[in-house]
Design a protein around this motif. Sequence first.
Motif, PDB file in Angstrom:
ATOM      1  N   THR A 130       0.860  -1.296  -0.084  1.00 17.15           N
ATOM      2  CA  THR A 130       0.033  -0.183   0.173  1.00 17.15           C
ATOM      3  C   THR A 130       0.905   1.302   0.126  1.00 17.15           C
ATOM      4  O   THR A 130       0.591   2.203  -0.666  1.00 17.15           O
ATOM      5  CB  THR A 130      -1.038   0.189   1.263  1.00 17.15           C
ATOM      6  N   TRP A 131       1.866   1.371   0.758  1.00 19.86           N
ATOM      7  CA  TRP A 131       2.699   2.388   1.055  1.00 19.86           C
ATOM      8  C   TRP A 131       3.502   2.407  -0.452  1.00 19.86           C
ATOM      9  O   TRP A 131       3.751   3.823  -0.903  1.00 19.86           O
ATOM     10  CB  TRP A 131       3.855   2.436   1.894  1.00 19.86           C
ATOM     11  N   GLN A 132       3.999   1.389  -0.931  1.00 22.17           N
ATOM     12  CA  GLN A 132       4.484   1.525  -2.406  1.00 22.17           C
ATOM     13  C   GLN A 132       3.669   2.154  -3.594  1.00 22.17           C
ATOM     14  O   GLN A 132       3.886   3.115  -4.296  1.00 22.17           O
ATOM     15  CB  GLN A 132       4.890   0.278  -2.906  1.00 22.17           C
ATOM     16  N   GLY A 135       3.173   5.975  -3.370  1.00 19.94           N
ATOM     17  CA  GLY A 135       4.278   6.439  -3.858  1.00 19.94           C
ATOM     18  C   GLY A 135       5.394   6.981  -2.518  1.00 19.94           C
ATOM     19  O   GLY A 135       6.139   7.589  -2.501  1.00 19.94           O
ATOM     20  N   GLN A 136       4.793   6.242  -1.609  1.00 19.57           N
ATOM     21  CA  GLN A 136       5.770   6.452  -0.182  1.00 19.57           C
ATOM     22  C   GLN A 136       6.401   5.052   0.330  1.00 19.57           C
ATOM     23  O   GLN A 136       5.873   4.582   1.516  1.00 19.57           O
ATOM     24  CB  GLN A 136       4.756   6.880   0.704  1.00 19.57           C
ATOM     25  N   PRO A 137       7.181   4.283  -0.359  1.00 18.88           N
ATOM     26  CA  PRO A 137       7.856   3.137   0.040  1.00 18.88           C
ATOM     27  C   PRO A 137       8.519   3.440   1.377  1.00 18.88           C
ATOM     28  O   PRO A 137       8.975   4.546   1.632  1.00 18.88           O
ATOM     29  CB  PRO A 137       8.804   2.968  -0.967  1.00 18.88           C
TER      30      PRO A 137
END
Length: 181
Positions: A130-132, A135-137
């Motif tokens: 979800t974070w990936q 755009g926030q890996p």
Amino acid sequence: VGIVLYPEDGRTPEDLLQHADVAMYRAKTSGGGYRFYRPEMSDGLAERMAMARDLKSALRQRSGELALHYQPLINLASGRLVGAEALMRWRSPEYGEVSPAVFIALAEERSMMTELGAWVLEEACRQLNTWQAQGQPLPGRLAVNIATQQIESADFPEQAVAIGRRAGLSPEAFDRELTES
């Protein structure tokens, strides 16, 4: 081994078997061996059994009672996020917020850690993806706790790798930490 004596510990076969079960459970949770039944061993047992049943139900039904919270790991020198640790929480309709010290110990006593650990890993993989996708890996790795029961399970390594692969993640995305107990 749980040991009972007739007639002190019960007069019916059902009572004797139930009390032997309680003594056996106490022997197991204290590392093995044997225990003679004592009436105080039953104190709180019904509540613990009900709580264990509710925990198993929450795990199997995926009702949202169980959740992972993520504690950031920060490099103190730079102030940068360098990873996170997944922390399991249980919000029960019956008991409210249950302390991890209580429900993890209960899961360990009831041999539920393999199933619980698989859920944690699946949920952690879902969150990393979800974070990936947003755009926030996560920089660094996500730490997940592993219980002794999981390590002792013959298929644990394959199961853990398979869960990660199904999510498209590498084992290197995770740090594994032994639970405190």
